[in-house]
Design a protein around this motif. Sequence first.
Motif, PDB file in Angstrom:
ATOM      1  N   VAL A 181       0.841  -1.190   0.000  1.00  0.00           N
ATOM      2  CA  VAL A 181       0.000   0.000   0.000  1.00  0.00           C
ATOM      3  C   VAL A 181       0.880   1.244   0.000  1.00  0.00           C
ATOM      4  O   VAL A 181       2.068   1.179   0.305  1.00  0.00           O
ATOM      5  N   ARG A 182       0.276   2.359  -0.323  1.00  0.00           N
ATOM      6  CA  ARG A 182       0.917   3.645  -0.115  1.00  0.00           C
ATOM      7  C   ARG A 182      -0.093   4.562   0.568  1.00  0.00           C
ATOM      8  O   ARG A 182      -1.298   4.443   0.372  1.00  0.00           O
ATOM      9  N   PHE A 183       0.441   5.451   1.382  1.00  0.00           N
ATOM     10  CA  PHE A 183      -0.371   6.420   2.104  1.00  0.00           C
ATOM     11  C   PHE A 183      -0.281   7.749   1.365  1.00  0.00           C
ATOM     12  O   PHE A 183       0.812   8.172   0.984  1.00  0.00           O
ATOM     13  N   VAL A 184      -1.418   8.380   1.166  1.00  0.00           N
ATOM     14  CA  VAL A 184      -1.485   9.637   0.425  1.00  0.00           C
ATOM     15  C   VAL A 184      -2.100  10.703   1.328  1.00  0.00           C
ATOM     16  O   VAL A 184      -3.180  10.499   1.901  1.00  0.00           O
ATOM     17  N   ASP A 185      -1.413  11.838   1.424  1.00  0.00           N
ATOM     18  CA  ASP A 185      -1.907  12.938   2.248  1.00  0.00           C
ATOM     19  C   ASP A 185      -3.305  13.373   1.842  1.00  0.00           C
ATOM     20  O   ASP A 185      -3.627  13.424   0.649  1.00  0.00           O
ATOM     21  N   LEU A 186      -4.113  13.681   2.840  1.00  0.00           N
ATOM     22  CA  LEU A 186      -5.396  14.342   2.636  1.00  0.00           C
ATOM     23  C   LEU A 186      -5.270  15.714   3.286  1.00  0.00           C
ATOM     24  O   LEU A 186      -5.250  15.824   4.508  1.00  0.00           O
ATOM     25  N   THR A 187      -5.122  16.727   2.474  1.00  0.00           N
ATOM     26  CA  THR A 187      -4.968  18.086   2.980  1.00  0.00           C
ATOM     27  C   THR A 187      -6.291  18.595   3.542  1.00  0.00           C
ATOM     28  O   THR A 187      -7.358  17.998   3.309  1.00  0.00           O
ATOM     29  N   GLY A 188      -6.215  19.706   4.230  1.00  0.00           N
ATOM     30  CA  GLY A 188      -7.435  20.353   4.708  1.00  0.00           C
ATOM     31  C   GLY A 188      -8.370  20.688   3.559  1.00  0.00           C
ATOM     32  O   GLY A 188      -9.590  20.568   3.678  1.00  0.00           O
ATOM     33  N   THR A 189      -7.805  21.075   2.426  1.00  0.00           N
ATOM     34  CA  THR A 189      -8.613  21.386   1.240  1.00  0.00           C
ATOM     35  C   THR A 189      -9.345  20.146   0.745  1.00  0.00           C
ATOM     36  O   THR A 189     -10.532  20.200   0.411  1.00  0.00           O
ATOM     37  N   ALA A 190      -8.649  19.019   0.706  1.00  0.00           N
ATOM     38  CA  ALA A 190      -9.283  17.768   0.262  1.00  0.00           C
ATOM     39  C   ALA A 190     -10.389  17.357   1.225  1.00  0.00           C
ATOM     40  O   ALA A 190     -11.488  16.971   0.806  1.00  0.00           O
ATOM     41  N   MET A 191     -10.117  17.453   2.529  1.00  0.00           N
ATOM     42  CA  MET A 191     -11.134  17.067   3.517  1.00  0.00           C
ATOM     43  C   MET A 191     -12.333  18.018   3.466  1.00  0.00           C
ATOM     44  O   MET A 191     -13.477  17.571   3.591  1.00  0.00           O
TER      45      MET A 191
END
Length: 182
Positions: free
Chosen positions: A18-28
Amino acid sequence: MTDEPTHRSPAIAGLRAVRFVDLTGTAMSALLDDDLARASTEAGVGLTDYFLTDQAKWVWRYRVDQLASDPGSAGWLTRAVVAEPEGVVVGYAGFHGPPDEAGMVEIGYSVAPGHRRQGYARTMLTELLRRAAAESGVRTARVTISPQNTASLATVSGFGFVEVGEQWDEVDGLELILEVPV
């Protein structure tokens, strides 16, 4: 998980890649607005309707507020988890925040229903424990699990977690508190 936007797990016998991908405040925030396309563009991966469930939205709302009050916590929070080499988002995972004053981090993970019972939760947990162990200030990892959540209890078995108490969560009800030294 690192402070890099994505992190790929090495191939380990019995674990999914797996890879982990950032979820920014904008994405959330986009997810809170039901704008899956904008959130996916911001994250750089195709997020699924699982990121728009009531449970997921509770997480995004909480994390957006957390980022607003402590921008430095970003590297510790929830990320999308992508199966490799397929490139399919299978869930989300991360810490509830940076280590507290005692060196404890709490782990959270969620696997989309279509990807459950395939080893992704165990891989997420392995990677999060590896990240915790790599940080000099972390001494303990914690999970909190409903006593009725047999799947999650089975996932953490074999990792050395020990029940240290119980708590009442306003969303999830009664939870067992389990910890392991890292």
